[in-house]
Design a protein around this motif. Structure first.
Motif, PDB file in Angstrom:
ATOM      1  N   VAL A 145      11.084   3.560   3.605  1.00  0.00           N
ATOM      2  CA  VAL A 145      10.737   2.242   3.061  1.00  0.00           C
ATOM      3  C   VAL A 145       9.274   1.910   3.332  1.00  0.00           C
ATOM      4  CG1 VAL A 145      11.245  -0.234   3.125  1.00  0.00           C
ATOM      5  CG2 VAL A 145      13.110   1.417   3.210  1.00  0.00           C
ATOM      6  N   ALA A 146       8.783   2.278   4.520  1.00  0.00           N
ATOM      7  CA  ALA A 146       7.371   2.037   4.834  1.00  0.00           C
ATOM      8  C   ALA A 146       6.468   2.837   3.900  1.00  0.00           C
ATOM      9  CB  ALA A 146       7.087   2.393   6.296  1.00  0.00           C
ATOM     10  N   LEU A 147       6.844   4.075   3.592  1.00  0.00           N
ATOM     11  CA  LEU A 147       6.042   4.894   2.689  1.00  0.00           C
ATOM     12  C   LEU A 147       6.104   4.375   1.258  1.00  0.00           C
ATOM     13  CD1 LEU A 147       6.545   8.502   4.074  1.00  0.00           C
ATOM     14  CD2 LEU A 147       4.682   6.916   4.446  1.00  0.00           C
ATOM     15  N   GLU A 168       3.239   1.540  -3.068  1.00  0.00           N
ATOM     16  CA  GLU A 168       3.101   0.412  -3.982  1.00  0.00           C
ATOM     17  C   GLU A 168       1.788  -0.339  -3.740  1.00  0.00           C
ATOM     18  OE1 GLU A 168       6.901  -1.584  -3.393  1.00  0.00           O
ATOM     19  OE2 GLU A 168       7.593  -0.694  -5.282  1.00  0.00           O
ATOM     20  N   TRP A 169       1.405  -0.483  -2.482  1.00  0.00           N
ATOM     21  CA  TRP A 169       0.131  -1.127  -2.167  1.00  0.00           C
ATOM     22  C   TRP A 169      -1.013  -0.280  -2.736  1.00  0.00           C
ATOM     23  CZ3 TRP A 169      -4.375   0.036   0.321  1.00  0.00           C
ATOM     24  CH2 TRP A 169      -5.218  -1.045   0.593  1.00  0.00           C
ATOM     25  N   GLY A 170      -0.944   1.039  -2.524  1.00  0.00           N
ATOM     26  CA  GLY A 170      -1.974   1.935  -3.047  1.00  0.00           C
ATOM     27  C   GLY A 170      -2.046   1.916  -4.566  1.00  0.00           C
ATOM     28  N   VAL A 183      13.154   1.930  -7.312  1.00  0.00           N
ATOM     29  CA  VAL A 183      13.210   1.524  -5.911  1.00  0.00           C
ATOM     30  C   VAL A 183      11.875   0.905  -5.537  1.00  0.00           C
ATOM     31  CG1 VAL A 183      13.423   2.349  -3.528  1.00  0.00           C
ATOM     32  CG2 VAL A 183      14.894   3.297  -5.309  1.00  0.00           C
ATOM     33  N   HIS A 184      11.933  -0.274  -4.887  1.00  0.00           N
ATOM     34  CA  HIS A 184      10.735  -0.982  -4.442  1.00  0.00           C
ATOM     35  C   HIS A 184      10.932  -1.446  -3.009  1.00  0.00           C
ATOM     36  CE1 HIS A 184       9.040  -1.153  -8.467  1.00  0.00           C
ATOM     37  NE2 HIS A 184      10.257  -1.449  -8.903  1.00  0.00           N
ATOM     38  N   ALA A 185       9.836  -1.546  -2.279  1.00  0.00           N
ATOM     39  CA  ALA A 185       9.868  -2.143  -0.942  1.00  0.00           C
ATOM     40  C   ALA A 185       9.549  -3.618  -1.113  1.00  0.00           C
ATOM     41  CB  ALA A 185       8.839  -1.479  -0.041  1.00  0.00           C
TER      42      ALA A 185
END
Length: 158
Positions: free
Chosen positions: A86-88, A93-95, A118-120
């Motif tokens: 989930v952290a990756l 997504e941030w990147g 799938v999204h965090a």
């Protein structure tokens, strides 16, 4: 590992960086999680990483319980390692949003249904999904009283 300056940090982010914050670490974990890489030579080939650096990172993952080494010398993620997915996804997504000049090069999908993206996300147990600007910190039960006693103005907790 982080330098001695982090020894006084009472912060789960700093503790996490001690385990996965070195250069190459997240890329090794990315390949293990999402490309199912397990062999030393495959990590080295895929990443172009020096063998001594790769060996050091893999050894530290085994020592910290993020990976396990099996009888065939493969490196397998433990439950602790799989929990980093989930952290990756969040970093990806941030990147994609803030560090990439192109469309996302990869998309995460749910393996069971095969179709769902799938999204965090950050979520509130009462309200559901919340935007980043609505997230705040509060002192938690693991904060040592002696740390709070030395605090002047503002929160040092992360």
């Amino acid at each position: 590992m982080l330098g001695k300056a982090y020894d006084t940090q009472v912060c789960s982010i700093a503790r996490s960086l001690e385990l996965v914050g070195e250069r190459w670490s997240l890329l090794i974990l990315r390949d293990a999680l999402f490309a199912r890489v397990t062999r030393f030579g495959d990590f080295q080939h895929n990443l172009g990483i020096a063998s001594n650096v790769l060996s050091s990172r893999l050894d530290s993952f085994v020592a910290s319980g993020i990976m396990e080494r099996d009888d065939s010398a493969d490196y397998r993620l433990s439950e602790k390692g799989h929990a980093l997915a989930v952290a990756l996804v969040a970093l990806t997504e941030w990147g994609d949003a803030w560090a990439s000049p192109i469309e996302p090069p990869i998309l995460y999908r749910h393996t069971v249904c095969g179709a769902g993206a799938v999204h965090a996300v950050a979520s509130c147990t009462t309200c559901g999904i919340v935007p980043a600007e609505e997230i705040a910190v509060r002192i938690g039960p693991g904060m040592p009283p002696e740390y709070l006693a030395g605090r002047r103005g503002g929160s040092r907790a992360t």
